[in-house]
Motif scaffolding. Structure first.
Motif, PDB file in Angstrom:
ATOM      1  N   VAL A 117       0.833  -1.204   0.000  1.00  0.00           N
ATOM      2  CA  VAL A 117       0.000   0.000   0.000  1.00  0.00           C
ATOM      3  C   VAL A 117       0.869   1.257   0.000  1.00  0.00           C
ATOM      4  CG1 VAL A 117      -1.678   1.345   1.305  1.00  0.00           C
ATOM      5  CG2 VAL A 117      -1.954  -1.137   1.111  1.00  0.00           C
ATOM      6  N   ILE A 118       1.877   1.269   0.886  1.00  0.00           N
ATOM      7  CA  ILE A 118       2.779   2.426   0.965  1.00  0.00           C
ATOM      8  C   ILE A 118       3.557   2.587  -0.333  1.00  0.00           C
ATOM      9  CG2 ILE A 118       4.796   3.380   2.145  1.00  0.00           C
ATOM     10  CD1 ILE A 118       3.813   2.030   4.695  1.00  0.00           C
ATOM     11  N   LYS A 119       4.039   1.477  -0.879  1.00  0.00           N
ATOM     12  CA  LYS A 119       4.808   1.528  -2.123  1.00  0.00           C
ATOM     13  C   LYS A 119       3.955   2.044  -3.269  1.00  0.00           C
ATOM     14  CE  LYS A 119       7.397  -1.440  -5.309  1.00  0.00           C
ATOM     15  NZ  LYS A 119       7.890  -2.811  -5.566  1.00  0.00           N
ATOM     16  N   ALA A 120       2.757   1.501  -3.426  1.00  0.00           N
ATOM     17  CA  ALA A 120       1.868   1.930  -4.503  1.00  0.00           C
ATOM     18  C   ALA A 120       1.510   3.406  -4.356  1.00  0.00           C
ATOM     19  CB  ALA A 120       0.609   1.071  -4.517  1.00  0.00           C
ATOM     20  N   SER A 121       1.231   3.834  -3.121  1.00  0.00           N
ATOM     21  CA  SER A 121       0.860   5.233  -2.868  1.00  0.00           C
ATOM     22  C   SER A 121       2.023   6.175  -3.172  1.00  0.00           C
ATOM     23  CB  SER A 121       0.425   5.408  -1.412  1.00  0.00           C
ATOM     24  OG  SER A 121      -0.673   4.578  -1.106  1.00  0.00           O
ATOM     25  N   GLY A 122       3.229   5.793  -2.726  1.00  0.00           N
ATOM     26  CA  GLY A 122       4.406   6.634  -2.954  1.00  0.00           C
ATOM     27  C   GLY A 122       4.703   6.833  -4.425  1.00  0.00           C
ATOM     28  N   PHE A 123       4.720   5.745  -5.179  1.00  0.00           N
ATOM     29  CA  PHE A 123       5.021   5.853  -6.608  1.00  0.00           C
ATOM     30  C   PHE A 123       3.867   6.487  -7.384  1.00  0.00           C
ATOM     31  CE2 PHE A 123       8.355   2.778  -5.590  1.00  0.00           C
ATOM     32  CZ  PHE A 123       9.408   3.288  -6.333  1.00  0.00           C
ATOM     33  N   LEU A 124       2.642   6.319  -6.887  1.00  0.00           N
ATOM     34  CA  LEU A 124       1.503   6.963  -7.538  1.00  0.00           C
ATOM     35  C   LEU A 124       1.594   8.480  -7.397  1.00  0.00           C
ATOM     36  CD1 LEU A 124      -1.166   6.597  -9.032  1.00  0.00           C
ATOM     37  CD2 LEU A 124      -2.316   6.462  -6.812  1.00  0.00           C
ATOM     38  N   ILE A 125       2.009   8.942  -6.222  1.00  0.00           N
ATOM     39  CA  ILE A 125       2.197  10.382  -6.007  1.00  0.00           C
ATOM     40  C   ILE A 125       3.278  10.923  -6.943  1.00  0.00           C
ATOM     41  CG2 ILE A 125       2.995  12.126  -4.356  1.00  0.00           C
ATOM     42  CD1 ILE A 125       1.680  10.419  -2.150  1.00  0.00           C
ATOM     43  N   LEU A 126       4.411  10.192  -7.022  1.00  0.00           N
ATOM     44  CA  LEU A 126       5.490  10.619  -7.917  1.00  0.00           C
ATOM     45  C   LEU A 126       5.012  10.689  -9.359  1.00  0.00           C
ATOM     46  CD1 LEU A 126       8.702   8.713  -6.693  1.00  0.00           C
ATOM     47  CD2 LEU A 126       7.963  11.036  -6.173  1.00  0.00           C
ATOM     48  N   THR A 127       4.251   9.684  -9.784  1.00  0.00           N
ATOM     49  CA  THR A 127       3.810   9.603 -11.175  1.00  0.00           C
ATOM     50  C   THR A 127       2.807  10.699 -11.513  1.00  0.00           C
ATOM     51  OG1 THR A 127       4.126   7.208 -11.116  1.00  0.00           O
ATOM     52  CG2 THR A 127       2.830   8.074 -12.932  1.00  0.00           C
ATOM     53  N   THR A 128       1.874  10.967 -10.607  1.00  0.00           N
ATOM     54  CA  THR A 128       0.863  11.990 -10.876  1.00  0.00           C
ATOM     55  C   THR A 128       1.459  13.397 -10.901  1.00  0.00           C
ATOM     56  OG1 THR A 128       0.310  12.000  -8.496  1.00  0.00           O
ATOM     57  CG2 THR A 128      -1.072  10.666  -9.945  1.00  0.00           C
ATOM     58  N   ILE A 129       2.626  13.562 -10.304  1.00  0.00           N
ATOM     59  CA  ILE A 129       3.333  14.839 -10.392  1.00  0.00           C
ATOM     60  C   ILE A 129       4.243  14.847 -11.612  1.00  0.00           C
ATOM     61  CG2 ILE A 129       5.052  16.345  -9.295  1.00  0.00           C
ATOM     62  CD1 ILE A 129       4.027  15.355  -6.595  1.00  0.00           C
ATOM     63  N   SER A 130       4.999  13.779 -11.781  1.00  0.00           N
ATOM     64  CA  SER A 130       6.045  13.732 -12.800  1.00  0.00           C
ATOM     65  C   SER A 130       5.508  13.813 -14.223  1.00  0.00           C
ATOM     66  CB  SER A 130       6.868  12.445 -12.632  1.00  0.00           C
ATOM     67  OG  SER A 130       7.817  12.328 -13.661  1.00  0.00           O
ATOM     68  N   ILE A 131       4.537  12.981 -14.556  1.00  0.00           N
ATOM     69  CA  ILE A 131       4.079  12.913 -15.948  1.00  0.00           C
ATOM     70  C   ILE A 131       3.438  14.225 -16.416  1.00  0.00           C
ATOM     71  CG2 ILE A 131       2.464  11.758 -17.525  1.00  0.00           C
ATOM     72  CD1 ILE A 131       3.114   9.137 -16.149  1.00  0.00           C
ATOM     73  N   PRO A 132       2.438  14.781 -15.708  1.00  0.00           N
ATOM     74  CA  PRO A 132       1.870  16.056 -16.180  1.00  0.00           C
ATOM     75  C   PRO A 132       2.882  17.194 -16.188  1.00  0.00           C
ATOM     76  CG  PRO A 132       0.436  15.017 -14.544  1.00  0.00           C
ATOM     77  CD  PRO A 132       1.746  14.279 -14.506  1.00  0.00           C
ATOM     78  N   ALA A 133       3.732  17.261 -15.148  1.00  0.00           N
ATOM     79  CA  ALA A 133       4.686  18.370 -15.044  1.00  0.00           C
ATOM     80  C   ALA A 133       5.722  18.313 -16.158  1.00  0.00           C
ATOM     81  CB  ALA A 133       5.368  18.349 -13.680  1.00  0.00           C
ATOM     82  N   ASN A 134       6.278  17.134 -16.411  1.00  0.00           N
ATOM     83  CA  ASN A 134       7.279  17.013 -17.476  1.00  0.00           C
ATOM     84  C   ASN A 134       6.665  17.202 -18.860  1.00  0.00           C
ATOM     85  OD1 ASN A 134       9.975  16.350 -16.272  1.00  0.00           O
ATOM     86  ND2 ASN A 134       8.800  14.704 -15.313  1.00  0.00           N
TER      87      ASN A 134
END
Length: 318
Positions: free
Chosen positions: A6-23
């Motif tokens: 749960v923690i792993k999925a949540s952590g990488f999901l946060i990174l992805t939802t920031i990284s993809i739109p921002a980049n």
């Protein structure tokens, strides 16, 4: 799902939802400038490639990590694993080298005419695309081991001693010497760029300090803040990116070096290492968006258009 997943999925999901739109936004902003103004500065070209490299790291590492944490198995076959690992390693390396190139370029731009770096001001601009192409070739060719060692499923479903377990794929090596050689080779290659960008960022800070002292003596502290040049702001942004990358790179490789001293690496420790290896992909575009005038201009333009559309929609509803 257990707590770790749960923690792993949540952590990488946060990174992805920031990284993809921002980049994506950073790439769009510079590409839009390219077609509207017909020219990009060398720093803009480097930043555009850097955003693209970060975007690809998110696609090839963060998303598979999310899927595996959510319980999806056999995401890739052997070919998919080889391609995914190859692309991740190449684009992560490009993220390092392009940050280094940006740092070197900024140091060259603000260096005085008497500096040994001064002759590079014209040459970097002339050969920039060739330098970037060389970096792409360098990292793809030096990451080729992924094609030979990347697999989706291990024989007998047993993890061997000299194997990187990525959860969705494996990197399996035949013996300890190969395992060490490849790992240290990758770290040494990246360390060269890390050391170079550290030296250049220290040089930038020295130049900024000297410039600040001169301005302070001439104008006074209040006026010096108002008269700060765009080059100084850009230089501070570059130094910020370098500091962030050095910290993330340090955590990543300290954990990796520690893993060489034990037979089995704890899953949590491996997750922390991978998290820091991809954290830059989310932080970097935020720094670019908040410090680059061209990207900020596009952001304000997009916000203005959105506000106008909202007003029109409300008017029609009334």
């Amino acid at each position: 799902m257990d707590t770790r997943s749960v923690i792993k999925a949540s952590g990488f999901l946060i990174l992805t939802t920031i990284s993809i739109p921002a980049n994506l936004f950073v790439c769009f902003a510079f590409l839009h400038n390219r077609f509207t103004e017909a020219k990009l500065l060398p720093a803009d070209i480097i930043l555009c490639h850097l955003a693209f490299a970060n975007l690809m790291v998110s696609f090839t590492r963060s998303i598979p990590q999310i899927l595996s944490a959510l319980g999806y198995v056999n995401i890739f076959d052997d070919v998919g694993c080889k391609v995914t690992i190859l692309c991740f390693r190449a684009f992560r390396g490009l993220s390092i080298s392009l940050t280094c190139l940006l740092c070197v370029y900024q140091a060259v731009v603000i260096s005085p005419a008497t500096s040994l770096l001064s002759p590079l001001k014209i040459r970097i601009s002339q050969y920039l695309l060739y330098i970037i192409l060389f970096l792409y070739l360098l990292y793809y060719s030096s990451s080729i081991t992924a094609i030979f060692n990347g697999v989706a499923i291990l024989a007998n479903n047993s993890i061997l001693l000299y194997t990187y377990n990525l959860d969705y794929c494996f990197m399996s090596f035949k013996d300890y010497s190969t395992y060490i050689f490849v790992g240290l080779g990758v770290m040494s290659r990246d360390l060269v760029f890390i050391l170079l960008m550290t030296i250049m960022s220290s040089y930038i800070l020295k130049l900024l300090y000297n410039h600040g002292q001169k301005v302070k003596n001439i104008r006074g502290s209040d006026n010096s803040q108002k008269g700060e040049r765009a080059e100084s702001k850009a230089s501070r942004a570059v130094v910020t990116l370098v500091i962030l990358y050095v910290v993330f790179f340090g955590v990543d490789n300290i954990i990796w070096l520690y893993s060489l001293t034990i037979l089995r690496v704890a899953a949590l420790l491996s997750d922390i290492r991978i998290f820091f290896a991809t954290l830059y992909t989310s932080v970097c575009p935020i720094v670019i968006i908040t410090t680059n005038p061209k990207v900020q201009k596009k952001l304000k333009l997009a916000k203005t258009k959105k506000d106008v559309q909202t007003i029109r929609t409300c008017t029609h509803m009334v």
